[in-house]
Design a protein around this motif. Structure first.
Motif, PDB file in Angstrom:
ATOM      1  N   LEU A 263      -1.183  -3.658  11.003  1.00 19.90           N
ATOM      2  CA  LEU A 263      -0.208  -3.219  10.003  1.00 19.90           C
ATOM      3  C   LEU A 263      -0.484  -1.766   9.642  1.00 19.90           C
ATOM      4  N   VAL A 264       0.556  -0.940   9.724  1.00 18.45           N
ATOM      5  CA  VAL A 264       0.447   0.469   9.363  1.00 18.45           C
ATOM      6  C   VAL A 264       1.402   0.718   8.202  1.00 18.45           C
ATOM      7  N   ILE A 265       0.870   1.254   7.115  1.00 13.49           N
ATOM      8  CA  ILE A 265       1.699   1.574   5.949  1.00 13.49           C
ATOM      9  C   ILE A 265       1.919   3.078   5.910  1.00 13.49           C
ATOM     10  N   GLY A 266       3.173   3.481   5.767  1.00 12.48           N
ATOM     11  CA  GLY A 266       3.516   4.892   5.691  1.00 12.48           C
ATOM     12  C   GLY A 266       3.894   5.521   7.018  1.00 12.48           C
ATOM     13  N   ALA A 267       4.128   4.729   8.037  1.00 13.66           N
ATOM     14  CA  ALA A 267       4.452   5.283   9.358  1.00 13.66           C
ATOM     15  C   ALA A 267       5.842   5.913   9.400  1.00 13.66           C
ATOM     16  N   HIS A 268       6.802   5.333   8.700  1.00 17.63           N
ATOM     17  CA  HIS A 268       8.191   5.797   8.774  1.00 17.63           C
ATOM     18  C   HIS A 268       8.723   6.242   7.417  1.00 17.63           C
ATOM     19  N   GLY A 269       7.870   6.318   6.436  1.00 19.21           N
ATOM     20  CA  GLY A 269       8.300   6.690   5.094  1.00 19.21           C
ATOM     21  C   GLY A 269       7.097   6.754   4.181  1.00 19.21           C
ATOM     22  N   SER A 270       7.321   6.563   2.904  1.00 18.91           N
ATOM     23  CA  SER A 270       6.249   6.732   1.928  1.00 18.91           C
ATOM     24  C   SER A 270       5.168   5.655   2.059  1.00 18.91           C
ATOM     25  N   ARG A 271       3.940   6.055   1.712  1.00 20.08           N
ATOM     26  CA  ARG A 271       2.803   5.131   1.716  1.00 20.08           C
ATOM     27  C   ARG A 271       2.813   4.249   0.474  1.00 20.08           C
ATOM     28  N   SER A 272       3.349   4.785  -0.619  1.00 15.97           N
ATOM     29  CA  SER A 272       3.411   3.985  -1.842  1.00 15.97           C
ATOM     30  C   SER A 272       4.797   4.106  -2.460  1.00 15.97           C
ATOM     31  N   HIS A 273       5.159   3.063  -3.174  1.00 15.38           N
ATOM     32  CA  HIS A 273       6.496   2.956  -3.767  1.00 15.38           C
ATOM     33  C   HIS A 273       6.311   2.509  -5.209  1.00 15.38           C
ATOM     34  N   HIS A 274       6.662   3.372  -6.133  1.00 18.56           N
ATOM     35  CA  HIS A 274       6.532   3.080  -7.557  1.00 18.56           C
ATOM     36  C   HIS A 274       7.932   3.002  -8.153  1.00 18.56           C
ATOM     37  N   ILE A 275       8.152   2.014  -8.996  1.00 18.02           N
ATOM     38  CA  ILE A 275       9.457   1.872  -9.639  1.00 18.02           C
ATOM     39  C   ILE A 275       9.247   1.805 -11.147  1.00 18.02           C
TER      40      ILE A 275
END
Length: 192
Positions: A173-185
């Protein structure tokens, strides 16, 4: 009769009875459950959720969680013309702050247009994405979002439902490969 024909006839005769889909899906979520369902699903998607009541809480959140010495683009405040900039000039963006237009409780997807991002590359190139979404703009199902956005003239729009994730056949699993590494709402609840 061949075994092939026997199997195909058995499948054909075993079809379930057809029924029409309901016109109104509101029974899936009560009005009071939309925000909580959105929060639960967003957290399952890997987002960090916080509730705010004032605009000052946005800057407090940014100062608390993000390095102020790195490049931060706050599309809620920045008056510069980000849309005219070369996408390569965003290579060092640590955080993008943006307003979400509509959130969907069933899957925690948030709809954006290029008007909110100012430059369509921003949600993909930033390391971290911070979305400000009004609680009143959360709807229960995708059906309702499409009713709201049906007549939009936005040239580019996107649903984002968490940090970028991808996995390969080896189950890495790779996080942040195609967009942001973290998502805050930040869910902005109206004062009552």
């Amino acid at each position: 009769m061949s075994s092939r024909d026997f199997i195909l006839n058995s499948i054909k005769n075993s079809k379930p009875e057809k029924f029409s889909l309901p016109e109104d899906y509101s029974f899936l979520y009560e009005d009071s459950q939309w925000v909580e369902a959105f929060k639960t699903n967003a957290e399952k998607n890997g987002a960090k959720i916080s509730f705010i009541h004032t605009e000052k809480e946005i800057s407090d959140y940014i100062q608390l969680y993000f390095n102020q010495e790195k490049r931060i683009i706050n599309t809620l405040q920045d008056a510069q013309s980000l849309g005219d900039l070369d996408p390569h000039s965003f290579h060092d963006v640590e955080l993008v702050v943006v307003k979400g237009l509509v959130g969907v409780a069933e899957n925690a997807a948030i709809w954006f247009t290029e008007t909110e991002f100012k430059n369509r590359v921003l949600p993909f190139i930033t390391q971290n994405l911070l979305v400000v979404l009004r609680a009143k703009d959360i709807v229960p199902l995708m059906h309702e979002v499409y009713e709201r956005i049906e007549n939009t003239d936005a040239g580019f729009s996107i649903f984002i439902s968490g940090p970028s994730k991808t996995a390969d056949i080896e189950q890495s699993l790779v996080i942040g490969a195609h967009g942001s590494r973290s998502h805050h709402i930040l869910i902005w609840e109206e004062e009552t």
